[in-house]
Design an enzyme around this catalytic site. Structure first.
Site, mmCIF file in Angstrom:
data_model
loop_
_atom_site.group_PDB
_atom_site.id
_atom_site.type_symbol
_atom_site.label_atom_id
_atom_site.label_comp_id
_atom_site.label_asym_id
_atom_site.label_seq_id
_atom_site.Cartn_x
_atom_site.Cartn_y
_atom_site.Cartn_z
ATOM 1 N N ASN A 178 -34.422 -12.829 -28.120
ATOM 2 C CA ASN A 178 -34.369 -13.038 -26.652
ATOM 3 C C ASN A 178 -35.737 -12.365 -26.238
ATOM 4 O O ASN A 178 -36.026 -11.352 -25.991
ATOM 5 C CB ASN A 178 -33.187 -12.405 -25.913
ATOM 6 N N TRP A 179 -36.552 -13.302 -26.039
ATOM 7 C CA TRP A 179 -38.062 -12.645 -25.622
ATOM 8 C C TRP A 179 -38.176 -12.573 -24.302
ATOM 9 O O TRP A 179 -38.992 -11.851 -23.835
ATOM 10 C CB TRP A 179 -39.165 -13.837 -26.089
ATOM 11 N N GLU B 92 -22.603 -8.144 -25.563
ATOM 12 C CA GLU B 92 -23.620 -7.379 -25.108
ATOM 13 C C GLU B 92 -23.093 -6.628 -23.844
ATOM 14 O O GLU B 92 -23.088 -6.951 -22.918
ATOM 15 C CB GLU B 92 -24.798 -8.351 -24.755
ATOM 16 N N GLY C 90 -33.545 -8.214 -27.867
ATOM 17 C CA GLY C 90 -34.383 -8.265 -26.652
ATOM 18 C C GLY C 90 -35.533 -7.534 -27.179
ATOM 19 O O GLY C 90 -36.606 -8.051 -28.042
ATOM 20 N N GLY C 91 -35.815 -6.248 -26.905
ATOM 21 C CA GLY C 91 -37.025 -5.378 -26.960
ATOM 22 C C GLY C 91 -37.518 -5.366 -28.436
ATOM 23 O O GLY C 91 -38.680 -5.538 -28.691
#
Ligand code: PGA
Length: 247
Positions: A9-10, A164, A231-232
């Site tokens: 998930n950019w 999440e 994500g990160g």
């Protein structure tokens, strides 16, 4: 056998050059038959990534549920279908909290995405207060019942779930394997209660929330954790590749 999936998930990050460079490196990673990589890119890079695609799926982080019309700045599911995008994210906690996305909107988006035969990563997860007060299982069960359980067993085939915990997203605090496995097992049992064992056993349930190259292997080794939504750590091809290979 349910699919093993690692998804990036950019969010609102990267330049086009960076996005293409990461994507091309992911295309080089060899996958097993039941393994999948999905990249949820900002809209503006979707077309460029699709042009380069071999096996890394390209997904959109959002869409507007209306078919078309006077919605300045919005992107419809038909736009995504036109680009041959195969997957969308629905129910991410940032959409719920920062953009006030209600369960009604989430349900509508699920229905629209299913009508268009899109694969969907549906996100659920409790805020810190619910975990601290021991209400995390109840909270997530309620999310599933409210957002998801109007779908038929057939429609559930398009659903991948991402658990999440809100307190773990972007914080560097990861759920312990015991916390994550407890919730994933509970989610699977909740799905089995509604749809039966076959649907539950075939539904991939991913973990998301500060999952990184160091902790991925331990999380993915849990029997009910079928991969991750990252994500990160997906913004760097080396770290993200390590996470994929941790499966
Ligand atoms: P994170 O984000 O890996 O940076 O915690 C996960 C997500 O929001 O999907």
């Amino acid at each position: 056998m349910r699919k093993k999936i690692v998804a990036a998930n950019w969010k609102m990050n990267l330049t086009k050059k960076e996005a293409i460079s990461i994507y091309d490196k992911l295309e080089e990673v060899e996958l097993d038959d039941n393994q999948e990589i999905i990249v949820f890119s900002p809209y503006v890079f979707l077309d460029a990534l699709k042009q380069r695609q071999h096996h890394v799926k390209v997904g959109a982080q959002n869409f507007h549920p209306a078919a078309r019309g006077a919605y300045t700045g919005k992107v419809s599911i038909s736009h995504l279908v036109d680009l041959e995008i195969e997957c969308v994210l629905v129910g991410h906690s940032e959409r719920r909290m920062l953009f006030n996305e209600s369960s009604e909107v989430i349900k509508l988006k699920l229905d629209v995405a299913i009508q268009h035969k899109m694969e969907i990563i549906y996100c659920c997860g409790e805020p810190l207060i619910k975990r601290e007060t021991g209400k995390h299982l109840y909270f997530v069960k309620n999310q599933l019942e409210t957002d998801l359980f109007h779908l038929s067993a057939e429609q559930m085939k398009l659903i991948i779930i991402a658990y999440e915990p809100v307190w773990a997203i972007g914080t560097g605090v990861t759920a312990t394997t015991a916390q994550a496995e407890e919730m994933h097992k509970f989610i699977r049992e909740t799905i089995a209660g509604k749809y039966g064992n076959e649907v539950a056993e075939n539904t991939s349930i991913l973990y998301g929330g500060s999952c990184n190259a160091e902790n991925a292997a331990e999380l993915f080794a849990c029997p009910n954790i079928d991969g991750g939504l990252i994500g990160g750590a997906s913004l760097n091809s080396e770290d993200f590749t390590k996470i994929i290979l941790a499966q």
